[in-house]
Write a protein that holds these residues in place. Structure first.
Motif, PDB file in Angstrom:
ATOM      1  N   LEU A 117     -48.215  20.149 -18.419  1.00  0.00           N
ATOM      2  CA  LEU A 117     -46.772  20.379 -18.275  1.00  0.00           C
ATOM      3  C   LEU A 117     -46.250  19.598 -17.071  1.00  0.00           C
ATOM      4  CD1 LEU A 117     -46.347  24.192 -19.058  1.00  0.00           C
ATOM      5  CD2 LEU A 117     -46.481  22.225 -20.602  1.00  0.00           C
ATOM      6  N   TYR A 129     -43.009  21.626 -13.814  1.00  0.00           N
ATOM      7  CA  TYR A 129     -42.966  23.048 -14.168  1.00  0.00           C
ATOM      8  C   TYR A 129     -42.502  23.915 -13.006  1.00  0.00           C
ATOM      9  CZ  TYR A 129     -47.747  22.824 -12.318  1.00  0.00           C
ATOM     10  OH  TYR A 129     -48.846  22.591 -11.543  1.00  0.00           O
ATOM     11  N   LYS A 159     -42.125  20.835 -19.153  1.00  0.00           N
ATOM     12  CA  LYS A 159     -42.012  20.011 -20.364  1.00  0.00           C
ATOM     13  C   LYS A 159     -43.301  19.273 -20.659  1.00  0.00           C
ATOM     14  CE  LYS A 159     -37.368  19.489 -21.412  1.00  0.00           C
ATOM     15  NZ  LYS A 159     -36.361  18.704 -22.062  1.00  0.00           N
ATOM     16  N   SER A 216     -42.515  15.093 -26.850  1.00  0.00           N
ATOM     17  CA  SER A 216     -42.418  16.214 -27.782  1.00  0.00           C
ATOM     18  C   SER A 216     -43.371  16.014 -28.961  1.00  0.00           C
ATOM     19  CB  SER A 216     -40.987  16.436 -28.268  1.00  0.00           C
ATOM     20  OG  SER A 216     -40.242  15.276 -28.193  1.00  0.00           O
ATOM     21  N   SER A 244     -40.969  20.865 -27.008  1.00  0.00           N
ATOM     22  CA  SER A 244     -41.216  20.108 -25.777  1.00  0.00           C
ATOM     23  C   SER A 244     -41.210  21.010 -24.538  1.00  0.00           C
ATOM     24  CB  SER A 244     -40.199  18.984 -25.614  1.00  0.00           C
ATOM     25  OG  SER A 244     -38.921  19.500 -25.368  1.00  0.00           O
ATOM     26  N   LYS A 245     -40.392  22.083 -24.590  1.00  0.00           N
ATOM     27  CA  LYS A 245     -40.345  22.950 -23.397  1.00  0.00           C
ATOM     28  C   LYS A 245     -41.299  24.133 -23.600  1.00  0.00           C
ATOM     29  CE  LYS A 245     -37.001  24.616 -20.073  1.00  0.00           C
ATOM     30  NZ  LYS A 245     -35.619  24.938 -19.787  1.00  0.00           N
ATOM     31  N   ASP A 254     -39.443  26.469 -25.993  1.00  0.00           N
ATOM     32  CA  ASP A 254     -39.633  26.259 -27.438  1.00  0.00           C
ATOM     33  C   ASP A 254     -40.865  27.048 -27.898  1.00  0.00           C
ATOM     34  OD1 ASP A 254     -37.535  24.406 -27.504  1.00  0.00           O
ATOM     35  OD2 ASP A 254     -38.890  22.798 -26.849  1.00  0.00           O
TER      36      ASP A 254
END
Ligand code: ZN
Length: 373
Positions: free
Chosen positions: A123, A126, A250, A254, A284-285, A306
């Motif tokens: 990630l 973050y 993220k 993605s 992606s998140k 997500d």
């Protein structure tokens, strides 16, 4: 390299992951078995303490075990050595092995379980998902002659003042005139006793978290040339960097939920994951929370995740997540075992800095009770 003992090792550990960071009431953290007043040369780092892990500690010659899951989670009413738990404690005591538990404080700590999980999932940028701790902040403003300002700023930064996010040595400086008259008995750094003196001074301002306030003040007073330095300490409304449970960030790029589920399996080394959501949707998140994260599905949704990666998801909570449109990847609780290598490395580095001779060994035993057939 110096010989060390249990007290020193745990002091060092708590300088990084202090007990005050614990995110649940009465979290049973600290020393669980044995004592720390003894030489320590090897420490086993484990997620759980079970019989096989204790055998591993004995074979490796460890005097101390650092565990994430507290071995005494509920108060004991008896200590019978004909029960599995009692037998475990008997073996630990007979072999003079101490056990120290760092539970939710290690989840929250920077570089702790949740940061390690976020890193493992790659990630980026973050942040904390569930803030549980923020430290009071102060502004220190100190007046110092122009020529001594650099040494003072350096001393303040060395003591840890002026840390803002990913920046250190932050300060603000303004120029002005200081006036004073030294009275009888004074030994002024500049100016004469009995005469009003004007000195070109600067005002140096830095932020200081409460936990290091006395250390910073001591550093300031030691490096300041004046007998009586003038300074203000002002409480700030702006909170320090917030700390807490879980992280949200993220992915580098993605991918579909199905691809992400595969990514979790590979990154966290699990054979299977449980997934809630549309496998073809783009994600992606990502929010991640080590251990049992059932409580925080709404937090993850509100934060715009997500997908929420967490363990021990209950059937009905998974249905609730589905209903609010939050996708879930449950890799199991055992993924917290990323802490074994993470904590061992962190402690090895801290010991090296202090020139303490102690080896930290990540346990090789898997304490995952489940298998997939
Ligand atoms: Zn856990």
């Amino acid at each position: 390299m110096k010989k060390t003992n249990g007290q020193e090792i745990i002091q060092l550990f708590e300088s990084w992951s202090p007990k005050k960071l614990a995110a649940m009431d009465n979290d049973p953290i600290g020393l669980h078995v044995g004592n720390l007043n003894k030489p320590v040369t090897k420490v086993l780092v484990t997620l759980d303490v079970n019989d096989v892990v204790v055998d591993e500690a004995i074979a490796a010659g460890c005097e101390l075990i650092i565990a994430h899951h507290p071995p005494i989670f509920r108060k004991l009413s008896t200590l019978r050595t004909d029960t599995p738990q009692g037998k475990l404690f008997e073996k630990l005591i007979k072999n003079d092995i101490a056990v120290y538990a760092a539970h939710t404080n290690l989840d929250v700590a920077e570089g702790g379980v949740n940061d390690l999980l976020a890193e493992a999932l790659c990630l980026q940028n973050y942040e904390v998902l569930v803030p549980t701790y923020s430290e009071e902040m102060f502004k220190l403003a100190v007046f110092v002659p122009v020529d001594q300002a650099d040494q003072l700023r350096e001393a303040l930064a060395k003591a840890g003042a002026g840390q803002i996010g990913n920046y250190d040595s932050c300060s603000y400086t303004m120029q002005g005139e200081g006036r004073f008259r030294a009275l009888a008995g004074a030994t002024p750094f500049t100016g004469e006793v009995g005469e009003l003196h004007v000195e070109q001074e600067v005002k140096v301002e830095v932020v200081v978290p409460k936990s290091i306030k006395s250390k910073v003040l001591r550093a300031m007073l030691n490096s300041h040339p004046y007998e009586e330095p003038a300074y203000d300490i002002i409480p700030l409304e702006t909170a320090a960097k917030e700390m807490g449970l879980g992280r949200i960030g993220k992915l580098p790029s993605s991918m579909s939920l199905k691809q992400f589920a595969e990514h979790v399996k590979v990154s966290l080394q699990v054979p299977a994951v449980r997934v809630v959501g549309d496998l073809t949707s783009t994600v992606s998140k990502i929010a991640v929370l080590g251990g049992d994260g059932n409580k925080y599905i709404h937090t993850a949704k509100r934060a715009g995740a997500d997908v929420y990666v967490t363990g021990d998801m209950y059937f009905h909570v998974a249905q609730d997540a589905e209903a609010i449109g939050l996708q879930i990847v449950d890799p199991g609780h055992h993924v917290e075992s990323v802490m074994k290598v993470g904590v061992a490395n962190k402690m090895q580095n801290l010991c090296q800095l202090q020139k303490l001779n102690c080896e930290f060994i990540p346990s090789k035993i898997s304490t995952e009770p489940f298998q997939f057939v």
